[in-house]
Design an enzyme around this catalytic site. Sequence first.
Site, PDB file in Angstrom:
ATOM      1  N   ASP A   1      43.925  53.794  44.974  1.00 44.86           N
ATOM      2  CA  ASP A   1      43.447  53.093  43.687  1.00 44.86           C
ATOM      3  C   ASP A   1      42.484  53.646  42.955  1.00 44.86           C
ATOM      4  OD1 ASP A   1      45.511  51.080  43.556  1.00 44.86           O
ATOM      5  OD2 ASP A   1      44.680  49.782  44.931  1.00 44.86           O
TER       6      ASP A   1
ATOM      7  N   ARG B   1      39.575  49.608  49.348  1.00 42.92           N
ATOM      8  CA  ARG B   1      38.942  50.248  48.135  1.00 42.92           C
ATOM      9  C   ARG B   1      37.623  50.305  48.317  1.00 42.92           C
ATOM     10  NH1 ARG B   1      40.820  48.427  42.354  1.00 42.92           N
ATOM     11  NH2 ARG B   1      40.116  50.476  42.034  1.00 42.92           N
TER      12      ARG B   1
ATOM     13  N   ARG C   1      38.975  38.150  42.647  1.00 42.26           N
ATOM     14  CA  ARG C   1      38.267  39.139  43.185  1.00 42.26           C
ATOM     15  C   ARG C   1      36.648  39.091  43.328  1.00 42.26           C
ATOM     16  NH1 ARG C   1      41.531  43.971  43.130  1.00 42.26           N
ATOM     17  NH2 ARG C   1      43.708  43.181  43.698  1.00 42.26           N
TER      18      ARG C   1
ATOM     19  N   HIS D   1      42.377  40.190  37.464  1.00 48.05           N
ATOM     20  CA  HIS D   1      41.250  40.723  36.800  1.00 48.05           C
ATOM     21  C   HIS D   1      40.975  40.083  35.478  1.00 48.05           C
ATOM     22  CE1 HIS D   1      40.766  44.493  39.646  1.00 48.05           C
ATOM     23  NE2 HIS D   1      39.733  43.723  40.228  1.00 48.05           N
TER      24      HIS D   1
ATOM     25  N   CYS E   1      41.871  49.708  32.953  1.00 44.90           N
ATOM     26  CA  CYS E   1      41.625  49.844  34.500  1.00 44.90           C
ATOM     27  C   CYS E   1      41.436  51.280  34.690  1.00 44.90           C
ATOM     28  CB  CYS E   1      42.985  49.617  35.248  1.00 44.90           C
ATOM     29  SG  CYS E   1      43.360  47.634  35.171  1.00 44.90           S
TER      30      CYS E   1
HETATM   31  N1  ARG Z   1      45.780  48.226  42.624  1.00 40.76           N
HETATM   32  C1  ARG Z   1      44.563  47.858  42.038  1.00 40.76           C
HETATM   33  C2  ARG Z   1      43.902  46.699  42.548  1.00 40.76           C
HETATM   34  O1  ARG Z   1      44.615  45.566  42.822  1.00 40.76           O
HETATM   35  C3  ARG Z   1      44.486  47.745  40.653  1.00 40.76           C
HETATM   36  C4  ARG Z   1      43.254  47.702  39.833  1.00 40.76           C
HETATM   37  C5  ARG Z   1      43.213  47.303  38.221  1.00 40.76           C
HETATM   38  N2  ARG Z   1      42.037  47.679  37.796  1.00 40.76           N
HETATM   39  C6  ARG Z   1      41.588  46.901  36.844  1.00 40.76           C
HETATM   40  N3  ARG Z   1      40.706  47.166  36.263  1.00 40.76           N
HETATM   41  N4  ARG Z   1      42.209  45.635  36.512  1.00 40.76           N
HETATM   42  O2  ARG Z   1      42.791  46.548  42.816  1.00 40.76           O
END
Ligand code: ARG
Length: 262
Positions: free
Chosen positions: A57, A82, A132, A161, A255
């Site tokens: 990612d 991550r 998140r 997000h 992103c």
């Molecule tokens: N697969 C990543 C996650 O779920 C995607 C992140 C997308 N980034 C963003 N800035 N919205 O963390």
Amino acid sequence: MCPPEHFTVEYAINPWMDTTVAVDAGLALKQWEQLRTTLTGLGHVVHVLDPEPGLPDMVYSANGAFSVDGTVYGARFLYPQRAAEAVAHQAFYLAEETWKFIAPEHVNEGEGDFAYLPGAYGGIVLAGYGFRTEPSAHAEAQEVLGRPVVSLRLVDPAFYHLDTALAALDDRHVTYYPGAFSPASQRVLAQLFPDAVLADREDAEAFGLNLVSDGRNVILNTEAVAMGRKVRNAGYLPVHVDLSELKRGGGSVKCAVAELRP
Ligand code: ARG
């Protein structure tokens, strides 16, 4: 930006990720290059972060930190898959003397959940929580950055997000999809930004809000045709880029771009 050299969907941490469908790595890289040349073609400078194996990612570089006027508030990822990305971003900022880097205590995913509007109310930060970033990180960001931080609650897992549901169009104007926010947060946004460009669910699902704007050009996903019309009607110039492969990981233009505010 960070090239998707090791991009795969091997775990699912948002509803867009489907581990049973293979990604086309070559196409992902080609589309990413197109985004990069679009930005440089518009006169922007793009720094490239070295991609690391085992961090699929990492292409979503917006999540690695959040900078305001030379101060960098580091990221702390929610999911262990991550976590190591934050270290790579930290190293980038520490290598340049111009940045003041502050390591975070609380979980936050950088520009994924923070947006800065330098021309609104003397400079305010909009911050998302619910999936998140922890609300405690909003308070931490306010202390680190010395700007008012407005907490907004995200309620739809598809828009996990802030940057999937809201974007700055220039220094003081925003666009957002109201349905991604709690009723109280919708009320807050309507009060702060009565002239916002409102998007609908279809725009958000096409990742039309996951855009990067320099105040004139608005770079957004090709799929987001209606959103392109909305920003054009609002006086901006839509520039569409196809990022179909990155969408499989749950992201698009914004992103993939960590904006630097020295
Ligand atoms: N697969 C990543 C996650 O779920 C995607 C992140 C997308 N980034 C963003 N800035 N919205 O963390």
